[in-house]
Enzyme design. Structure first.
Site: not given
Ligand code: PMT
Length: 410
Positions: A209, A304-305, A338
């Site tokens: 991504n 895994p999350d 979330k």
């Molecule tokens: O890296 P940059 O270019 O500076 O951009 C920053 C960002 C947009 C990446 C950052 O600000 C951000 O939003 N990060 C989280 C991105 C994400 O994957 O969001 P999500 O809504 O899909 O996931 C929710 C949360 O679960 C996040 O904290 C993610 O780290 C966590 N996650 C998700 C899936 C997974 N398998 N394990 C996780 O820990």
């Protein structure tokens, strides 16, 4: 110690400037990164070359140097520092600082900065005792400038009294004390995830991504700057490792989880990584060949999350777990969902629609969603988001420690 601290040393024109190469040497020995700015007066007492040699960096002297502006805008000099240290600070420079004058690079930086300023005065005893200087000093102290010294002793002019610049070791100690006093997270351990993950399809292709790691890396640095012992687990990014932070580099979500688990227990966890939700079920061992008109098809399995697993209640759970939510619509609503689903304490919701340039860009608009409400932060640089979040985390940990809010999670 000053590990990873960035000090902008402003040298002004007093005889004590001859001590600054030793000061730079001792600051670096204590772990700091030092960049020097000199006034024209200072160049009469010590050469830019000596300071460049000991600091290992370019020395900036000229407000109107197009070359310098091209390489490093003068405002950026202060942006890239944690603290400005004026040593020696002459009576003239203290007066200009007190009255907002900006007639050279040194004084312009001092007027334009929003960073803490420490100053080590050095001047003749009568100049120091003069009511004008004392008034200026009081004004500067009232505005938050931290004075180091001056000391009492023999002066270069043959007189004796107060006005000698403090010795380099005493200045270094004062800088260490300054940082210690502003280290609310000292003694706490934190883990931060950052960047994308790469999920292989075959040895040459992967699912990824657009995350650059800028936001996560800035958070790791900001937590370190407030005194935390930080481990950063980073996916593949093109950024340098934050100074003073232990960084582990990983490629996949599973490797990221293993690296995070290895750091536990921690007090604080911040998951800013854009972890791939799925990976290809059964990565091909050899490069997948193009065969005729048929396209390959892949089935996927869930990764895994990491955030959800960190949030599971139990003895090993960090005291504060912060996630991010990258959304393209109904940002707050989805972030709230979330927060509940993953079981973390806070979610930093950000809009990642392509028009916002959040992925990869330098700025971000964050809404801090907690169990008790939402804080809308202004659009600001990712560095400022990181500092605001780190301060908020420090406040929360302090309140937990003093039990002002027992069981508080917001
Ligand atoms: O890296 P940059 O270019 O500076 O951009 C920053 C960002 C947009 C990446 C950052 O600000 C951000 O939003 N990060 C989280 C991105 C994400 O994957 O969001 P999500 O809504 O899909 O996931 C929710 C949360 O679960 C996040 O904290 C993610 O780290 C966590 N996650 C998700 C899936 C997974 N398998 N394990 C996780 O820990």
């Amino acid at each position: 110690m000053l590990i990873g601290k960035r000090i902008l040393l402003i040298v002004t024109g007093g005889i004590a400037a001859y001590k600054t190469p030793e000061l730079v040497r001792q600051l670096i020995k204590a772990g700091a990164r030092v960049r020097c700015v000199m006034s024209q007066g200072a160049e009469q007492f010590v050469t830019p070359l000596s300071l460049a040699s000991v600091s290992g960096d370019k020395v900036y002297t000229d407000l109107f140097s197009l070359t310098d502006e091209h390489e490093m805008g003068h405002i950026n000099l202060s942006r890239q520092a944690d603290v400005l240290l004026v040593a020696p600070a002459t009576a003239n420079t203290l007066a200009k600082m007190a009255h907002g004058m900006a007639d050279n690079l040194a004084t312009t930086l001092l007027l334009a900065t929003d960073k803490p300023v420490l100053a080590a005065p050095a001047m003749n005893v009568r100049m120091w005792e003069h009511a004008a200087t004392q008034d200026n000093v009081e004004l500067l102290k009232a505005r938050g400038v931290h004075l180091i010294g001056p000391d009492e002793g023999d002066m270069a002019c043959g007189e004796w009294g107060e006005g000698r610049m403090s010795e380099p070791h005493a200045i270094v100690q004062a800088v260490v004390d300054f940082f210690d006093a502003d280290a609310p997270l000292k003694g706490l351990r934190a883990v931060v995830t950052s960047g994308p993950t790469h999920e292989p399809i075959d040895p040459v292709r992967y699912i990824a991504n657009r995350s650059s790691g800028k936001q996560g890396h800035a958070i790791a640095q900001a937590l370190h700057d407030l005194g935390a012992q930080v481990t950063l687990v980073s996916g593949p990014v093109a950024l340098p490792d934050p100074v003073g932070v232990t960084t582990h580099h990983v490629q996949t979500a599973r490797q990221m989880k293993t690296a995070v688990d290895a750091v536990l227990p921690v007090d604080i966890a911040v998951c800013a990584a854009a972890v791939a939700d799925w990976r290809v079920d059964g990565e091909a061992e050899q490069k997948i060949k193009k065969s005729g008109t048929q396209s390959p098809s892949f089935s996927t399995v869930q990764n895994p999350d990491i955030l959800a697993s960190l949030s599971i209640p139990g003895a090993a759970r960090p005291r504060l777990v912060v996630g991010f939510a990258a959304e393209t619509e109904s940002v707050i609503e989805h972030a709230r969902a979330k927060l509940a689903k993953k079981g973390c304490d806070w979610i930093c919701a950000n809009d990642v629609s392509s028009s916002t340039n959040t992925f990869g860009g330098d700025d971000n608009t964050v809404h801090l969603v907690t169990r008790t409400g939402v804080d809308d932060w202004p659009r600001q640089s990712k560095l400022c988001v990181a500092r605001q979040l780190a301060r908020r985390i420090a406040d929360h940990m302090r309140k937990q420690d003093t039990s002002e809010q027992p069981g508080e999670t917001a």
